[in-house]
Design a protein around this motif. Structure first.
Motif, PDB file in Angstrom:
ATOM      1  N   LYS A  56      31.823  37.338  49.420  1.00 33.57           N
ATOM      2  CA  LYS A  56      32.918  37.890  50.243  1.00 33.57           C
ATOM      3  C   LYS A  56      34.174  37.089  49.906  1.00 33.57           C
ATOM      4  CE  LYS A  56      34.550  38.214  54.954  1.00 33.57           C
ATOM      5  NZ  LYS A  56      34.377  37.686  56.306  1.00 33.57           N
ATOM      6  N   GLU A  77      38.287  36.374  50.708  1.00 35.99           N
ATOM      7  CA  GLU A  77      39.436  36.595  51.609  1.00 35.99           C
ATOM      8  C   GLU A  77      40.625  35.765  51.143  1.00 35.99           C
ATOM      9  OE1 GLU A  77      38.979  34.737  55.680  1.00 35.99           O
ATOM     10  OE2 GLU A  77      36.895  34.660  55.007  1.00 35.99           O
ATOM     11  N   SER A  78      41.789  36.327  51.281  1.00 34.90           N
ATOM     12  CA  SER A  78      43.021  35.669  50.848  1.00 34.90           C
ATOM     13  C   SER A  78      43.435  34.606  51.857  1.00 34.90           C
ATOM     14  CB  SER A  78      44.145  36.706  50.713  1.00 34.90           C
ATOM     15  OG  SER A  78      45.344  36.049  50.402  1.00 34.90           O
ATOM     16  N   TYR A 131      42.311  31.707  47.507  1.00 29.81           N
ATOM     17  CA  TYR A 131      41.283  32.549  48.114  1.00 29.81           C
ATOM     18  C   TYR A 131      40.135  31.697  48.622  1.00 29.81           C
ATOM     19  CZ  TYR A 131      43.610  36.521  46.001  1.00 29.81           C
ATOM     20  OH  TYR A 131      44.537  37.475  45.653  1.00 29.81           O
ATOM     21  N   GLU A 161      42.466  39.263  44.161  1.00 31.86           N
ATOM     22  CA  GLU A 161      41.127  39.282  44.747  1.00 31.86           C
ATOM     23  C   GLU A 161      40.054  39.620  43.711  1.00 31.86           C
ATOM     24  OE1 GLU A 161      38.835  41.698  48.257  1.00 31.86           O
ATOM     25  OE2 GLU A 161      40.927  41.147  48.616  1.00 31.86           O
TER      26      GLU A 161
END
Length: 84
Positions: free
Chosen positions: A78, A80-81, A3, A52
Motif C-alpha cells: 500500500k 501513500e503520499s 511516500y 506513486e
C-alpha cells in the motif's frame, strides 16, 4: 516526492506457521479460547520516488530482492503520499 509504503508479508496458504502455533498454544495455556493465530510481518518504508507508480515499482523490487521469498510468501503493498 516522499511516500510511505506499507508492506504486509504472509506465508502462503497451506504452509506451517510455527510462530502462530506457539502463540496460539500460549494463549490457550493462559485460558484464552483462541482457535487459530496467523503471524505475519508488516513493514513501513519511507522512500523518495517520482510518483506513486514509481514508489510501488521500487517497493516491489525490494520485496523481490530482499523482503519476501516468492516460494513461501505472498505480500501486499500500500502506497501513500507524504508530500503536500
Amino acid at each position: 516526492m516522499k511516500y510511505k509504503a506499507t508492506v504486509v508479508i504472509r506465508l502462503k496458504k497451506g504452509l506451517l506457521n510455527p510462530e502462530g502455533k506457539a502463540i496460539k498454544k500460549a494463549l490457550n495455556f493462559l485460558n484464552f479460547d483462541v482457535e487459530d493465530v496467523d503471524s505475519y510481518k508488516m513493514l513501513d518504508i519511507i522512500l523518495n520516488a517520482e510518483n506513486e507508480e514509481d514508489a510501488k515499482k521500487k517497493v516491489e523490487e525490494m520485496c523481490k530482492k530482499l523482503l519476501a521469498n516468492p516460494v513461501i510468501h505472498n505480500y501486499y503493498i500500500k502506497i501513500e503520499s507524504l508530500s503536500q
